[in-house]
Scaffold this motif. Structure first.
Motif, PDB file in Angstrom:
ATOM      1  N   ALA A  13       0.825  -1.216   0.000  1.00 43.32           N
ATOM      2  CA  ALA A  13       0.000   0.000   0.000  1.00 43.32           C
ATOM      3  C   ALA A  13       0.855   1.260   0.000  1.00 43.32           C
ATOM      4  O   ALA A  13       0.330   2.369   0.000  1.00 43.32           O
ATOM      5  N   ASN A  37      -0.826  -1.758   7.434  1.00 41.27           N
ATOM      6  CA  ASN A  37      -1.898  -0.763   7.436  1.00 41.27           C
ATOM      7  C   ASN A  37      -3.035  -1.265   6.540  1.00 41.27           C
ATOM      8  O   ASN A  37      -3.055  -1.030   5.332  1.00 41.27           O
ATOM      9  N   ILE A  38      -3.987  -1.968   7.159  1.00 43.43           N
ATOM     10  CA  ILE A  38      -5.020  -2.654   6.377  1.00 43.43           C
ATOM     11  C   ILE A  38      -5.996  -1.662   5.722  1.00 43.43           C
ATOM     12  O   ILE A  38      -6.512  -1.925   4.636  1.00 43.43           O
ATOM     13  N   GLU A  39      -6.206  -0.497   6.357  1.00 43.12           N
ATOM     14  CA  GLU A  39      -7.114   0.498   5.745  1.00 43.12           C
ATOM     15  C   GLU A  39      -6.518   0.998   4.424  1.00 43.12           C
ATOM     16  O   GLU A  39      -7.198   1.043   3.405  1.00 43.12           O
ATOM     17  N   ASN A  40      -5.239   1.381   4.460  1.00 46.66           N
ATOM     18  CA  ASN A  40      -4.576   1.836   3.227  1.00 46.66           C
ATOM     19  C   ASN A  40      -4.532   0.722   2.190  1.00 46.66           C
ATOM     20  O   ASN A  40      -4.695   0.968   0.990  1.00 46.66           O
ATOM     21  N   GLN A  42      -6.624  -1.783   1.787  1.00 46.79           N
ATOM     22  CA  GLN A  42      -7.949  -1.991   1.194  1.00 46.79           C
ATOM     23  C   GLN A  42      -8.285  -0.872   0.211  1.00 46.79           C
ATOM     24  O   GLN A  42      -8.793  -1.121  -0.892  1.00 46.79           O
ATOM     25  N   ALA A  43      -7.928   0.371   0.590  1.00 49.14           N
ATOM     26  CA  ALA A  43      -8.210   1.518  -0.290  1.00 49.14           C
ATOM     27  C   ALA A  43      -7.428   1.388  -1.597  1.00 49.14           C
ATOM     28  O   ALA A  43      -7.959   1.639  -2.689  1.00 49.14           O
ATOM     29  N   CYS A  44      -6.191   0.966  -1.479  1.00 45.59           N
ATOM     30  CA  CYS A  44      -5.313   0.799  -2.633  1.00 45.59           C
ATOM     31  C   CYS A  44      -5.855  -0.320  -3.544  1.00 45.59           C
ATOM     32  O   CYS A  44      -5.918  -0.179  -4.772  1.00 45.59           O
ATOM     33  N   ASP A  46      -9.001  -1.393  -3.721  1.00 44.89           N
ATOM     34  CA  ASP A  46     -10.261  -0.952  -4.349  1.00 44.89           C
ATOM     35  C   ASP A  46      -9.975  -0.022  -5.521  1.00 44.89           C
ATOM     36  O   ASP A  46     -10.593  -0.131  -6.581  1.00 44.89           O
ATOM     37  N   GLU A  61      -3.848  -8.514   5.841  1.00 45.47           N
ATOM     38  CA  GLU A  61      -3.117  -7.761   6.861  1.00 45.47           C
ATOM     39  C   GLU A  61      -1.868  -8.568   7.220  1.00 45.47           C
ATOM     40  O   GLU A  61      -1.948  -9.775   7.450  1.00 45.47           O
TER      41      GLU A  61
END
Ligand code: NAD
Length: 256
Positions: A13, A37-40, A42-44, A46, A61
């Motif tokens: 990410a 950083n699982i939020e980043n 996932q955003a990357c 998507d 993760e």
């Protein structure tokens, strides 16, 4: 070039990782963004899937400094896809004191940063190569740096607060040699290990630094993260089948 190879990209990410992930999809591979950083992540994932109109990119993760987390990633991804073909060691763990000038670096921070980064690359390689040996082979690419090859050109940091931390020299030079060690250690196991050493990557650095850096290069100077992608794809593909234990420098001639 990659023919549905399942490829784990640690730190996928981040600045360079994201370009690697896009290039893997563009070349027919299946990239797994494995990031702390699982939020980043996932955003990357998507964003790239949306851009390509596919669901090819996947995420997990991962903390490369945790054996449990690494073993879990192997278990989850191998049972989901039935195989893992390659590991790209690209994460960039560092503590909050990382980036100081030589005389300001505390012993504890030196040890911690080398442990997190070089130690993490060792651990990820160890866990994944254990899997690769069991299932017929694999491919490991270590993302090193020009500063694992040559001493820093400190004058390019004049007029800025930037430096190249001493830990970075220890980490990246160590990683290039670890690459050779592992390539040789895995003799007969069909596991290749190579390093890719990028030059500096554009990331909103100050102007005095950019022009000083450019003067050390042949054309462009600081590179874009996408400028590493062709070399990564080559190393991941069967076109580099007998390249093993090598370090490929992509730096527009900075180290010359
Ligand atoms: N940026 C440059 O100019 C440059 C130049 C040469 C080499 N490199 C190397 O390229 C690689 C990627 O660098 P970058 O600039 O893209 O870094 P970055 O900081 O943009 O991204 C690093 C990623 O690693 C993840 N990460 C941190 N600790 C982790 C851990 N313990 N487990 C899993 N993931 C973790 C972060 O969440 C982040 O997404 C590094 O090895 C770096 O040394 C970078």
């Amino acid at each position: 070039m990659l023919n549905k190879k399942v490829i784990i990209v640690t730190g996928g990410a981040g600045l360079i990782g994201k370009s690697f992930v896009s290039a893997i999809v563009d070349n027919g591979g299946i990239p797994i963004i494995a990031d702390k950083n699982i939020e980043n992540a996932q955003a990357c994932c998507d964003e790239i899937n949306k851009k390509n109109g596919t669901e090819t990119v996947d995420v997990i993760e991962l903390d490369i400094t945790s054996e449990k987390s690494l073993d879990n990633s192997i278990k989850v991804i191998s049972s989901k896809y039935g195989r893992i073909d390659a590991l790209v060691n690209n994460a960039y763990p560092r503590n909050e004191n990382y980036g100081k000038h030589f005389f300001e670096v505390q012993y504890e921070d030196f040890v911690e940063n080398v442990g997190l980064n070089l130690g993490g690359y060792f651990l990820a390689s160890q866990r994944y190569s254990a899997y690769f040996s069991k299932y017929g082979g694999g491919n490991i690419i270590n993302i090193a740096s020009i500063y694992g090859v040559v001493a820093p050109k400190f004058h390019i940091y004049n007029e800025t607060k930037m430096t190249t931390p001493v830990e970075y020299a220890a980490i990246k030079s160590g990683l290039i040699h670890l690459t050779k060690y592992m390539a040789k250690y895995f003799q007969g196991k069909n596991i290749r290990v190579n390093a890719l050493s990028p030059g500096g990557i554009l990331d909103r650095q100050p102007e005095p630094f950019l022009s000083a850096y450019q003067k050390e290069c042949c054309t462009k100077g600081m590179l874009n993260s996408g400028d590493m992608a062709g070399t990564l794809i080559f190393l991941l593909s069967d076109m580099s089948a007998y390249i093993n234990g090598q370090n490929i420098i992509v730096d527009d001639g900075f180290t010359l």
